[in-house]
Design an enzyme around this catalytic site. Sequence first.
Site, PDB file in Angstrom:
ATOM      1  N   SER A 318     129.962 -69.890 -53.374  1.00 16.46           N
ATOM      2  CA  SER A 318     130.673 -71.107 -53.731  1.00 16.46           C
ATOM      3  C   SER A 318     131.547 -70.927 -54.967  1.00 16.46           C
ATOM      4  O   SER A 318     132.521 -70.196 -54.939  1.00 16.46           O
ATOM      5  CB  SER A 318     129.666 -72.247 -53.898  1.00 16.46           C
ATOM      6  OG  SER A 318     130.290 -73.494 -53.848  1.00 16.46           O
ATOM      7  N   ASP A 329     142.657 -61.901 -56.136  1.00 11.16           N
ATOM      8  CA  ASP A 329     143.977 -62.197 -55.578  1.00 11.16           C
ATOM      9  C   ASP A 329     145.085 -61.957 -56.594  1.00 11.16           C
ATOM     10  O   ASP A 329     146.192 -61.555 -56.238  1.00 11.16           O
ATOM     11  CB  ASP A 329     144.042 -63.650 -55.106  1.00 11.16           C
ATOM     12  CG  ASP A 329     143.382 -63.849 -53.750  1.00 11.16           C
ATOM     13  OD1 ASP A 329     142.862 -62.868 -53.192  1.00 11.16           O
ATOM     14  OD2 ASP A 329     143.396 -64.996 -53.256  1.00 11.16           O
ATOM     15  N   LYS A 343     130.656 -69.142 -48.802  1.00 12.61           N
ATOM     16  CA  LYS A 343     130.510 -70.599 -48.831  1.00 12.61           C
ATOM     17  C   LYS A 343     131.826 -71.203 -49.332  1.00 12.61           C
ATOM     18  O   LYS A 343     132.165 -71.087 -50.491  1.00 12.61           O
ATOM     19  CB  LYS A 343     129.346 -70.948 -49.737  1.00 12.61           C
ATOM     20  CG  LYS A 343     128.893 -72.404 -49.900  1.00 12.61           C
ATOM     21  CD  LYS A 343     129.763 -73.422 -49.361  1.00 12.61           C
ATOM     22  CE  LYS A 343     129.418 -74.820 -49.663  1.00 12.61           C
ATOM     23  NZ  LYS A 343     130.635 -75.564 -49.951  1.00 12.61           N
TER      24      LYS A 343
END
Length: 561
Positions: A318, A329, A343
Amino acid sequence: MNIFADETPPSRQADVPARSWWVRWRQPLLLAGALTCGVLIGANPFRPSDQNPDATARGYLKFKEILSYVDRDYVDTVNAEELSDYAIQRLLEKLDPHSVYIPAREQQQAAAFLQSDYDGVGVEFNLFRDTVTVVSPLSGGPAEQAGVLPGDRILAIDGQNVSGAHFTNDQIFGKLRGPRGSSARLLIWRRGQARPLSFSMTRNRIPNASVDVAYMLDSQTGYIKISRFAAGTFDEFKEALGRLSRGGMQQLVLDLRGNPGGYLDRATKLADEFIGGTRKIVYTDGKGDQYDSQTFSRVAGEFEEGPLVVLVDEGSASASEVVAGALQDHDRALLVGRRTFGKGLVQQPITLNDGSELRLTIARYHTPSGRCIQKSYRNGVASYDKDLQERYKRGEAFHADSIHFAENLRFRTDHGRTVYGGGGIMPDVFVPRDTLAQNRYLTRLQGLNLVREFALQLYQQHREELQEITQEQFQRVFQVSDAQLQALANRAAQDGVAQDPPSLRRCAAVLRTQLKAHVARSAYGKEAFYAVWREQDAELQQAIKALQDGSTKLALGEAAK
């Protein structure tokens, strides 16, 4: 909006049992929202569906009618409230694994995991064969000030016997906590004392730290481990980062292993400390645009330039995955470890009239490159719950080439590196699980808490000697002998773990390190524990190696050329 990933059972907080080494994925509180993510917007009154109000009304009346018949005419007496709770839970399971219903009686306990402090006496404990044993009194807490020591066995709390009385962890938890200013009396048995000792103390506010430890691995490398993203996590992190920076830190290892998530705004603020400029950290996508949102970096962080490694594993979920995904990224950090939990659903908490709570999935969150990291749940909750077990069966914990991603879920980082969506965050450097740590014999010792218990005994046996040496001296001279390992095996045999000399030899190195680390924790504190444990920590060793040989700069910068 204030987004959070809900709670797992309390772990490294005081007045609760000390956490085992293995992640416990399916415990009762998972039905209260473990490993979920939500938007804290408060109470929300019932509203019929705007899309199909007639169907909603018919379903509501049908359920009410059936429950009335069962309550009135069923052959046995039933608890209608329990039946409705059960029906609601089964209904939500048809939606997704993270839409959950939390009964009012569990709401306070479910919320406690993300609190930054609580009222209590301040002890971390474990239950060893129905005996409450102090693992560690919290620094500065009432128990420590009263003189409670690691290894002390609590016989009674406020006059009520708790030794050998088959109390649960939650029941002990409730007895140790209480309103600030209230008195607590502990009757304690201590090794070497002829009779029990009585301690009186006044309950006080106890910090519930989520930054487990922050210290320097060497003269320029900092290490910060975060167990969850709770209310006070960002403030704790900022204090730790500043302290390490003042101590000469030039590069950092951020440990998010086993972190099940928490408040997402704390996680995004933490990510902002590493990401320069105005760049996207996470965005959510729901039905229509009501629950769509985007979060960008916006402040000048304290560590936007130095080499950074983030440790992740299958227990990172999460909000942890949001941090890891954003840093990957933007090519800001090298990720080391194993594929994360996967999640990526967002829940809205809705307080119901009776104090219970519905946490309903209303969106998915995505990393800056567009990855949705929620793993598939198309085969139902039962299959979803077994995903981690299936990963082990497929060999994913031990071989990177056992992990397969769909080609249509390929994405690119800022510098053009390939990353994948569709099921967790895959690290840049894969580190397999230590096969020695998967030893069945070792797992049974840990599962019965025998390793921790025996370490406490070792600490008590050597307490006076340990008080005479420093932590650095301890690390150099303290060794767990073959005779002590055999004594542990003999003790385990009394609890039904059959002697297994070949397995004991195979896991001896891991056992020695674990025992030494737990002794160090009792004698010198958490930092000492991690300083010892790093000797067997393959992921941390790989992170240090990457920082030392410049792999972080090479891996993250190569694609930009």
